[in-house]
Design a protein around this motif. Structure first.
Motif, mmCIF file in Angstrom:
data_model
loop_
_atom_site.group_PDB
_atom_site.id
_atom_site.type_symbol
_atom_site.label_atom_id
_atom_site.label_comp_id
_atom_site.label_asym_id
_atom_site.label_seq_id
_atom_site.Cartn_x
_atom_site.Cartn_y
_atom_site.Cartn_z
ATOM 1 N N LEU A 37 49.900 7.476 32.706
ATOM 2 C CA LEU A 37 49.752 7.780 31.283
ATOM 3 C C LEU A 37 50.319 9.160 30.969
ATOM 4 C CD1 LEU A 37 46.152 6.603 30.287
ATOM 5 C CD2 LEU A 37 48.303 5.822 29.312
ATOM 6 N N ASP A 38 51.375 9.193 30.167
ATOM 7 C CA ASP A 38 51.903 10.464 29.688
ATOM 8 C C ASP A 38 50.925 11.028 28.657
ATOM 9 O OD1 ASP A 38 53.376 12.549 28.443
ATOM 10 O OD2 ASP A 38 55.233 11.622 29.126
ATOM 11 N N VAL A 39 50.483 12.239 28.875
ATOM 12 C CA VAL A 39 49.503 12.834 27.975
ATOM 13 C C VAL A 39 50.084 13.026 26.574
ATOM 14 C CG1 VAL A 39 48.100 14.916 27.575
ATOM 15 C CG2 VAL A 39 48.250 13.918 29.862
ATOM 16 N N GLN A 40 51.393 13.185 26.457
ATOM 17 C CA GLN A 40 52.022 13.465 25.164
ATOM 18 C C GLN A 40 52.676 12.236 24.538
ATOM 19 O OE1 GLN A 40 51.632 16.387 23.742
ATOM 20 N NE2 GLN A 40 50.487 17.119 25.520
ATOM 21 N N VAL A 43 51.974 8.163 18.782
ATOM 22 C CA VAL A 43 51.010 7.270 18.136
ATOM 23 C C VAL A 43 49.595 7.582 18.626
ATOM 24 C CG1 VAL A 43 50.326 4.902 17.569
ATOM 25 C CG2 VAL A 43 52.758 5.468 17.862
ATOM 26 N N LEU A 44 49.329 7.357 19.906
ATOM 27 C CA LEU A 44 48.065 7.757 20.532
ATOM 28 C C LEU A 44 48.411 8.494 21.817
ATOM 29 C CD1 LEU A 44 46.029 4.421 20.222
ATOM 30 C CD2 LEU A 44 45.663 6.490 18.867
ATOM 31 N N ASP A 45 47.875 9.696 21.993
ATOM 32 C CA ASP A 45 48.210 10.407 23.224
ATOM 33 C C ASP A 45 47.426 9.834 24.400
ATOM 34 O OD1 ASP A 45 45.624 11.587 23.381
ATOM 35 O OD2 ASP A 45 46.268 13.306 22.202
ATOM 36 N N GLY A 46 47.789 10.280 25.606
ATOM 37 C CA GLY A 46 47.190 9.715 26.805
ATOM 38 C C GLY A 46 45.693 9.912 26.887
ATOM 39 N N LEU A 47 45.193 11.017 26.370
ATOM 40 C CA LEU A 47 43.752 11.265 26.407
ATOM 41 C C LEU A 47 42.998 10.265 25.528
ATOM 42 C CD1 LEU A 47 43.771 15.165 26.232
ATOM 43 C CD2 LEU A 47 43.473 13.738 28.258
ATOM 44 N N GLU A 48 43.523 10.009 24.331
ATOM 45 C CA GLU A 48 42.854 9.059 23.436
ATOM 46 C C GLU A 48 42.960 7.630 23.975
ATOM 47 O OE1 GLU A 48 40.659 7.496 20.394
ATOM 48 O OE2 GLU A 48 40.877 9.575 21.065
ATOM 49 N N VAL A 49 44.105 7.299 24.551
ATOM 50 C CA VAL A 49 44.258 5.981 25.163
ATOM 51 C C VAL A 49 43.210 5.803 26.266
ATOM 52 C CG1 VAL A 49 45.761 4.559 26.624
ATOM 53 C CG2 VAL A 49 46.694 5.722 24.621
ATOM 54 N N THR A 50 43.035 6.839 27.077
ATOM 55 C CA THR A 50 42.048 6.771 28.150
ATOM 56 C C THR A 50 40.646 6.543 27.601
ATOM 57 O OG1 THR A 50 43.371 8.214 29.561
ATOM 58 C CG2 THR A 50 41.031 8.053 30.063
ATOM 59 N N ARG A 51 40.282 7.291 26.579
ATOM 60 C CA ARG A 51 38.936 7.138 26.000
ATOM 61 C C ARG A 51 38.717 5.723 25.488
ATOM 62 N NH1 ARG A 51 40.657 12.155 23.454
ATOM 63 N NH2 ARG A 51 39.843 13.936 24.675
ATOM 64 N N ARG A 52 39.731 5.143 24.859
ATOM 65 C CA ARG A 52 39.578 3.788 24.315
ATOM 66 C C ARG A 52 39.489 2.743 25.429
ATOM 67 N NH1 ARG A 52 42.862 3.266 18.570
ATOM 68 N NH2 ARG A 52 42.355 5.368 17.804
#
Length: 224
Positions: A37-40, A43-52
């Protein structure tokens, strides 16, 4: 893409998502062993993708953060969001290989088929109009060569040639993953990454799984 070339060199198949939403769509559509997962991402950054992903009904796949920021605290921020590992850019082959070795291997069980026909169908689609014929050729090649890889493993085990044993396991793992034989690939990976303890039992397991995989492949092939 350089990362794709590295993954291919290490014997892994990968899908590409260009936005965070595409990652979520892909993870919801099929299981993955690991996701880089690229953090940057847009649309949705990697951190938000991880949380979801972590907020879902199941834990989801092993998530590896990829970031150009090698600052103090970045790793902790990614792990706090729910990621499992961390890679700093530029990605190096050795670092990528080490991160993938840390991905947990799913336990092998004796239940269900050895080959996932969906993997072969998706592989055929990826090759376009001639995909079914390409997959048929891959199956024919596997039928001809997989037993020989098992023979190489047994010979290397008998002679104590650890390097040859790992090489044969790596080659067979790559072939098994391509063909949708996940349990065979998992056993090969365990043999490739492990030491001499348990190697004989793994070679025996692999020697049992290969004929089962070859027996299922004709029925699992897309219709040409």
């Amino acid at each position: 893409m350089l990362a794709l070339a590295m993954l291919a060199k290490l014997g892994h198949r990968a899908d590409v998502a260009t936005t965070g939403q595409e990652v979520l769509d892909a993870v919801s559509a099929r299981p993955y062993d690991a996701v880089l997962l690229d953090v940057q991402m847009p649309v949705l950054d990697g951190l938000e993708v991880t949380r979801r992903i972590r907020a879902g009904a199941t834990r989801g796949p092993w998530l590896v953060a990829v970031t150009a920021n090698a600052m103090d605290g970045d790793r902790e921020m990614c792990l706090a969001a729910g990621m499992d590992d961390y890679l700093a850019k530029p990605i190096r082959l050795g670092g990528l290989a080490a991160a993938l070795r840390r991905v947990p291997v799913p336990p092998a069980t004796g239940d269900g088929p050895e080959v996932d026909p969906g993997v072969l169908a998706e592989l055929a689609r990826s090759f376009g109009p001639d995909g079914d014929e390409v997959v048929a050729e891959l199956v024919a090649t596997a039928t001809a060569h997989l037993p020989g890889l098992v023979a190489r493993m047994r010979s290397a085990l008998d002679t104590g040639d650890a390097a040859e044993l790992r090489m044969a396991a790596h080659t067979l793992r790559s072939n098994a993953a391509t063909l949708g034989a996940a349990r065979l690939a998992a056993a090969c990976r365990e043999l490739e990454d492990g030491g001499p303890d348990g190697a004989a039992a793994l070679v025996e397991e692999i020697g049992t799984r290969v004929p089962a995989v070859l027996g299922e492949l004709p029925a699992a092939e897309p219709v040409v």
